[in-house]
Write a protein that holds these residues in place. Structure first.
Motif, mmCIF file in Angstrom:
data_model
loop_
_atom_site.group_PDB
_atom_site.id
_atom_site.type_symbol
_atom_site.label_atom_id
_atom_site.label_comp_id
_atom_site.label_asym_id
_atom_site.label_seq_id
_atom_site.Cartn_x
_atom_site.Cartn_y
_atom_site.Cartn_z
ATOM 1 N N SER A 122 5.559 -6.677 -1.287
ATOM 2 C CA SER A 122 6.258 -5.388 -1.314
ATOM 3 C C SER A 122 5.433 -4.327 -2.022
ATOM 4 O O SER A 122 5.423 -3.158 -1.620
ATOM 5 N N LYS A 177 12.724 0.228 3.281
ATOM 6 C CA LYS A 177 11.638 -0.739 3.477
ATOM 7 C C LYS A 177 11.550 -1.203 4.931
ATOM 8 O O LYS A 177 11.397 -2.393 5.212
ATOM 9 N N ARG A 224 3.234 -5.368 8.093
ATOM 10 C CA ARG A 224 3.329 -6.569 7.265
ATOM 11 C C ARG A 224 2.112 -7.468 7.486
ATOM 12 O O ARG A 224 1.589 -8.065 6.545
ATOM 13 N N ILE A 229 3.822 -0.674 -0.298
ATOM 14 C CA ILE A 229 4.012 0.685 -0.808
ATOM 15 C C ILE A 229 2.880 1.594 -0.340
ATOM 16 O O ILE A 229 3.053 2.807 -0.172
ATOM 17 N N TYR A 257 9.398 -1.490 7.299
ATOM 18 C CA TYR A 257 8.008 -1.598 7.715
ATOM 19 C C TYR A 257 7.924 -2.411 9.009
ATOM 20 O O TYR A 257 8.727 -3.307 9.259
ATOM 21 N N SER A 313 11.183 4.581 4.276
ATOM 22 C CA SER A 313 10.492 4.027 3.108
ATOM 23 C C SER A 313 11.491 3.434 2.119
ATOM 24 O O SER A 313 11.283 2.340 1.583
#
Length: 269
Positions: A97, A115, A122, A101, A117, A112
């Protein structure tokens, strides 16, 4: 090409940078050396625009970085990644994590915060962790890591920004010698393999000479040396560090890869 022209920064009447003029070519690995208070950190923070210059200009490929605001400024900070002495990780969060960022500026504030993503991001984060030999720690809390491990995670976070310039502000000052060597090797490999420009603030001559081809010496906010590491002689080193020590030991510190402890103290006082 990064061009710095008459860059000046003052804090409440104290001049931290005094008319700095430099040109840094793409793909260079540059060490900025000098005593504490010489202006090294202010210089890097000004390049990233964490500080706004009092006067002068910063240009990158014709773009006036010193005048950017809003989204354009966020995009510049994304392409000009920072690595800090104290790592700046979120201790309660896991390593993966923390690395992700580095992708925040690619998303809206809502995505954001949630989270959200992508799978590709990833994967990019895991690849960055693998590159710094920290993939096995991806789900571990950041505050359980050693200082050297945290700094490698910070490097992975910078890499996922996909930067063109990497600024490292005293990245090894808090590390033991072995961890410091690992971090400097990583920065050199990133520079050589990815062609990313690396500008690194360092206290000691031996580290600067060992990993960087070009050295910029600062004293009292001014550039007093700029050239190949092989051109840094004892006289110039005394000018940078402000010492009148004329001993042979100081000359040896400049011309060898090992700095005696008492001279290391001169450089870090």
């Amino acid at each position: 090409m990064l061009r710095i022209t008459d860059l000046t920064k003052s804090f409440e009447g104290t001049v931290a940078l005094d008319a700095v003029n430099l040109t840094i070519a793409p793909g260079e690995m540059v060490a900025v050396i000098g005593r504490s208070g010489a202006g090294k950190s202010t210089f890097l923070r000004s390049l990233n625009r964490l500080n706004s210059p009092s006067s002068g200009t910063i240009q990158y490929e014709g773009i006036a970085v010193s005048g950017l605001t809003g989204r354009a400024l966020r995009e510049w900070r994304r392409s000009c990644a920072m690595i800090f002495q104290q790592f700046n990780l979120v201790g309660r969060m896991d390593v993966l994590s923390n690395v992700l960022i580095g992708r925040v500026s690619y998303h809206s504030q809502l995505r954001s915060c949630l989270k959200l993503y992508t799978k590709a991001e990833r994967t990019l984060a895991i690849m960055a962790l693998d590159r710094v030999e920290m993939a096995d720690f991806a789900l571990q809390r950041a505050d359980t890591l050693s200082g050297g491990q945290q700094q490698r995670v910070a490097i992975a976070r910078a890499l996922v920004q996909e930067p063109r310039i990497l600024l490292a502000d005293e990245p090894i000052a808090s590390l033991d010698p072995r961890s410091a060597m690992q971090v400097m090797r990583l920065l050199r490999d990133i520079n050589q393999q990815d062609g990313i420009t690396v500008i690194c603030n360092l206290h000691t001559l031996d580290t600067a000479r060992g990993y960087c081809d070009r050295i910029i010496g600062m004293r009292a906010g001014r550039v007093v040396f700029d050239g190949p590491s092989t051109d840094l002689d004892a006289r110039t080193a005394r000018e940078i560090y402000g010492t009148d020590d004329d001993s042979a030991a100081f000359d040896e510190a400049v011309t060898s890869t090992a700095m005696p402890e008492r001279l290391r103290a001169v450089a870090t006082t």
